[in-house]
Scaffold this motif. Structure first.
Motif, PDB file in Angstrom:
ATOM      1  N   ALA A   1     -17.671  47.192  75.876  1.00  0.00           N
ATOM      2  CA  ALA A   1     -16.478  48.010  76.093  1.00  0.00           C
ATOM      3  C   ALA A   1     -15.281  47.114  76.392  1.00  0.00           C
ATOM      4  N   GLY A   2     -14.156  47.392  75.736  1.00  0.00           N
ATOM      5  CA  GLY A   2     -12.919  46.658  75.966  1.00  0.00           C
ATOM      6  C   GLY A   2     -12.777  45.377  75.178  1.00  0.00           C
ATOM      7  N   ARG A   3     -13.830  44.965  74.480  1.00  0.00           N
ATOM      8  CA  ARG A   3     -13.779  43.679  73.778  1.00  0.00           C
ATOM      9  C   ARG A   3     -13.032  43.772  72.460  1.00  0.00           C
ATOM     10  N   TYR A   4     -13.036  44.957  71.839  1.00  0.00           N
ATOM     11  CA  TYR A   4     -12.504  45.110  70.485  1.00  0.00           C
ATOM     12  C   TYR A   4     -11.366  46.130  70.439  1.00  0.00           C
ATOM     13  N   ARG A   5     -10.492  45.939  69.475  1.00  0.00           N
ATOM     14  CA  ARG A   5      -9.393  46.875  69.235  1.00  0.00           C
ATOM     15  C   ARG A   5      -9.463  47.340  67.789  1.00  0.00           C
TER      16      ARG A   5
ATOM     17  N   VAL B   1      -6.840  48.142  56.477  1.00  0.00           N
ATOM     18  CA  VAL B   1      -7.182  48.982  57.622  1.00  0.00           C
ATOM     19  C   VAL B   1      -8.252  49.965  57.151  1.00  0.00           C
ATOM     20  N   PRO B   2      -9.178  50.324  58.072  1.00  0.00           N
ATOM     21  CA  PRO B   2      -9.262  49.919  59.469  1.00  0.00           C
ATOM     22  C   PRO B   2      -9.814  48.503  59.611  1.00  0.00           C
ATOM     23  N   ALA B   3      -9.447  47.862  60.709  1.00  0.00           N
ATOM     24  CA  ALA B   3      -9.981  46.549  61.037  1.00  0.00           C
ATOM     25  C   ALA B   3     -10.327  46.533  62.515  1.00  0.00           C
ATOM     26  N   LEU B   4     -11.479  45.979  62.824  1.00  0.00           N
ATOM     27  CA  LEU B   4     -11.892  45.831  64.212  1.00  0.00           C
ATOM     28  C   LEU B   4     -11.629  44.393  64.618  1.00  0.00           C
ATOM     29  N   VAL B   5     -10.816  44.215  65.666  1.00  0.00           N
ATOM     30  CA  VAL B   5     -10.337  42.889  66.066  1.00  0.00           C
ATOM     31  C   VAL B   5     -10.829  42.573  67.469  1.00  0.00           C
ATOM     32  N   GLU B   6     -11.345  41.349  67.666  1.00  0.00           N
ATOM     33  CA  GLU B   6     -11.710  40.905  69.007  1.00  0.00           C
ATOM     34  C   GLU B   6     -10.432  40.573  69.766  1.00  0.00           C
TER      35      GLU B   6
ATOM     36  N   SER C   1      -9.821  39.025  72.708  1.00  0.00           N
ATOM     37  CA  SER C   1      -9.653  37.713  73.343  1.00  0.00           C
ATOM     38  C   SER C   1      -9.290  36.624  72.344  1.00  0.00           C
ATOM     39  N   SER C   2      -9.906  36.655  71.162  1.00  0.00           N
ATOM     40  CA  SER C   2      -9.659  35.607  70.167  1.00  0.00           C
ATOM     41  C   SER C   2      -8.595  36.006  69.154  1.00  0.00           C
ATOM     42  N   GLY C   3      -8.328  37.307  69.045  1.00  0.00           N
ATOM     43  CA  GLY C   3      -7.380  37.781  68.049  1.00  0.00           C
ATOM     44  C   GLY C   3      -7.916  37.750  66.635  1.00  0.00           C
ATOM     45  N   LYS C   4      -9.242  37.610  66.482  1.00  0.00           N
ATOM     46  CA  LYS C   4      -9.849  37.496  65.161  1.00  0.00           C
ATOM     47  C   LYS C   4     -10.395  38.838  64.693  1.00  0.00           C
ATOM     48  N   VAL C   5     -10.224  39.110  63.401  1.00  0.00           N
ATOM     49  CA  VAL C   5     -10.871  40.282  62.814  1.00  0.00           C
ATOM     50  C   VAL C   5     -12.382  40.067  62.839  1.00  0.00           C
ATOM     51  N   VAL C   6     -13.100  41.049  63.335  1.00  0.00           N
ATOM     52  CA  VAL C   6     -14.560  41.030  63.327  1.00  0.00           C
ATOM     53  C   VAL C   6     -15.082  41.602  62.025  1.00  0.00           C
ATOM     54  N   THR C   7     -14.539  42.754  61.629  1.00  0.00           N
ATOM     55  CA  THR C   7     -14.960  43.398  60.391  1.00  0.00           C
ATOM     56  C   THR C   7     -13.860  44.326  59.891  1.00  0.00           C
ATOM     57  N   ASN C   8     -13.785  44.455  58.580  1.00  0.00           N
ATOM     58  CA  ASN C   8     -12.958  45.486  57.957  1.00  0.00           C
ATOM     59  C   ASN C   8     -13.796  46.321  56.991  1.00  0.00           C
ATOM     60  N   ASP C   9     -15.115  46.297  57.199  1.00  0.00           N
ATOM     61  CA  ASP C   9     -16.047  47.064  56.371  1.00  0.00           C
ATOM     62  C   ASP C   9     -16.044  48.506  56.877  1.00  0.00           C
ATOM     63  N   PHE C  10     -15.130  49.312  56.333  1.00  0.00           N
ATOM     64  CA  PHE C  10     -14.860  50.643  56.887  1.00  0.00           C
ATOM     65  C   PHE C  10     -16.063  51.570  56.829  1.00  0.00           C
ATOM     66  N   ALA C  11     -16.896  51.465  55.794  1.00  0.00           N
ATOM     67  CA  ALA C  11     -18.028  52.383  55.663  1.00  0.00           C
ATOM     68  C   ALA C  11     -19.084  52.116  56.730  1.00  0.00           C
ATOM     69  N   GLN C  12     -19.406  50.856  56.953  1.00  0.00           N
ATOM     70  CA  GLN C  12     -20.397  50.507  57.961  1.00  0.00           C
ATOM     71  C   GLN C  12     -19.842  50.703  59.369  1.00  0.00           C
ATOM     72  N   MET C  13     -18.546  50.518  59.526  1.00  0.00           N
ATOM     73  CA  MET C  13     -17.924  50.584  60.843  1.00  0.00           C
ATOM     74  C   MET C  13     -18.177  51.931  61.524  1.00  0.00           C
ATOM     75  N   THR C  14     -17.955  53.022  60.801  1.00  0.00           N
ATOM     76  CA  THR C  14     -18.119  54.332  61.434  1.00  0.00           C
ATOM     77  C   THR C  14     -19.594  54.661  61.657  1.00  0.00           C
ATOM     78  N   LEU C  15     -20.467  54.202  60.782  1.00  0.00           N
ATOM     79  CA  LEU C  15     -21.896  54.394  61.030  1.00  0.00           C
ATOM     80  C   LEU C  15     -22.324  53.659  62.293  1.00  0.00           C
ATOM     81  N   ASP C  16     -21.775  52.469  62.509  1.00  0.00           N
ATOM     82  CA  ASP C  16     -22.102  51.720  63.726  1.00  0.00           C
ATOM     83  C   ASP C  16     -21.507  52.385  64.969  1.00  0.00           C
ATOM     84  N   PHE C  17     -20.346  52.989  64.850  1.00  0.00           N
ATOM     85  CA  PHE C  17     -19.815  53.754  65.984  1.00  0.00           C
ATOM     86  C   PHE C  17     -20.827  54.813  66.410  1.00  0.00           C
TER      87      PHE C  17
END
Length: 366
Positions: A43-47, A122-127, A129-145
């Motif tokens: 929690a709080g690690r990603y934006r 977009v969408p992109a999930l960004v860490e 602390s590092s400011g790095k994109v973790v993933t922009n794989d939109f289809a997998q992203m919502t399944l992982d949510f």
């Protein structure tokens, strides 16, 4: 690919036969961080960086809200238009995201991979602390949510990807993605008459299949809202505003297809769906950014949006929107779509660009 800003826009979006670039940063965020190229749930690690204009990002906004992940995953919102190579945070004070402290989403992709060679999506999930994109794989992203972030779901959150229905959801999603979600773009970006007509026929054949599927059942798979409904909704809600005219998907408007129109209104009026939709951003994005399709950049005043609030009658088919769960609570103040960008029971005709049905304007007085 998710909605993208890329240097290819210098030559325009139209291609002889449109093919979507489906190469992503495919890292995942998993419950325990296990798996190749996986990051741990925290929690709080990603934006989550989104644009309300984008149908692919709209999926992530809806799923995050339905599951109640607002405390666990913050959200940054880009403006509805972008320049030739990046979405930008022009809605924020000073044009800088208040958490990531960057003016352009491209900065987060460059932090992950200097000289990032593909579209900034977009969408992109960004860490954070590092400011790095973790993933922009939109289809997998919502399944992982749905499956990996369970410990952070709100009480009463629905199961949008139930295990026993996953094969059927996946099958429906494959066809909806290919022929509807991507199909409208295949029509709009077609560079030849034959490519356009093939795409058009495929799109409306599949809309017919969906009509038949939804005629006697309230939701696409099972008797509750699932990931499949989220993925179809974000295309349907944009259909009359942009795809019918701008992308020439004009056999019928959504509002002229009774089954799909009632289904879409049912979802729109369900908390977590319509309250994420920004019609002003949607129209601004498509009509301004796709300059080779709409070189004047003129944004149409219509269509009349008041119909989204009409009764849909789909309750008669049964079903339970949230299964044994509950609807999400009110939208957080900082994440609200401006009222002027959505239909209301007193939606002004000058915003709609057309007449408003009298019973909607005066329903409080009846």
């Amino acid at each position: 690919m998710a909605e993208t800003a890329t240097s290819s826009s210098r030559r325009g979006y139209v291609e002889s036969s449109f093919k979507r670039d489906t190469r992503y940063i495919s890292d995942r965020v998993t419950a325990d961080g296990s798996g190749e190229n996986a990051w741990p749930v925290e929690a709080g690690r990603y934006r989550l960086v989104v644009a309300r204009a984008c149908p692919w990002a709209n999926r992530a906004i809806i799923v995050r809200r339905l599951l109640g992940l607002e405390d666990a995953i913050s959200m940054g919102v880009c403006g509805p238009t972008h320049d030739e190579d990046s979405w930008t945070f022009d809605l924020d004070p000073g044009g800088v995201d208040p958490v990531l402290r960057i003016p352009r989403l491209k900065d987060a992709f460059e932090a992950r991979q200097p000289g990032y060679p593909r579209g900034i999506t977009v969408p992109a999930l960004v860490e954070v602390s590092s400011g790095k994109v973790v993933t922009n794989d939109f289809a997998q992203m919502t399944l992982d949510f749905s499956t990996q972030w369970r410990e952070h779901h709100r009480d009463g959150a629905p199961d949008l990807y139930p295990a026993h229905l996953r094969p059927e959801i996946d099958e429906v999603n494959r066809r909806v993605y290919s022929e509807v979600n991507n199909g409208v773009y295949r029509c709009g970006f077609a560079g030849t008459q034959s490519a356009y007509e093939e795409a058009y026929d495929r799109l409306f054949d599949t809309l017919g299949w969906l009509r038949d599927r939804l005629r006697d059942q309230r939701y696409l798979v099972g008797d509750t809202i699932t990931e499949a409904d989220v993925r179809l909704f974000t295309t349907l809600v944009r259909f009359d505003s942009v795809y019918h005219g701008h992308f020439k998907c004009n056999r019928h408007k959504l509002s002229e297809m009774p089954v799909l129109w009632a289904y879409a209104r049912d979802l729109y009026q369900t908390p977590g769906f319509g309250d994420t939709v920004d019609f002003a951003h949607i129209k601004a994005h498509y009509y301004v950014v796709h300059h080779d399709i709409n070189p004047t950049g003129i944004i149409p005043k219509g269509p009349d949006l008041s119909g989204w609030l009409l009764p849909h009658g789909r309750e008669a088919l049964g079903g339970r929107p949230f299964g044994g769960g509950t609807p999400p609570g009110p939208v957080r103040e900082e994440e609200r779509v401006p009222p002027a960008h959505q239909p209301t029971d007193r939606w002004p005709s000058e915003v709609l660009g057309g007449p408003v049905q009298e019973h909607l304007l005066h329903q409080d007085e009846e």
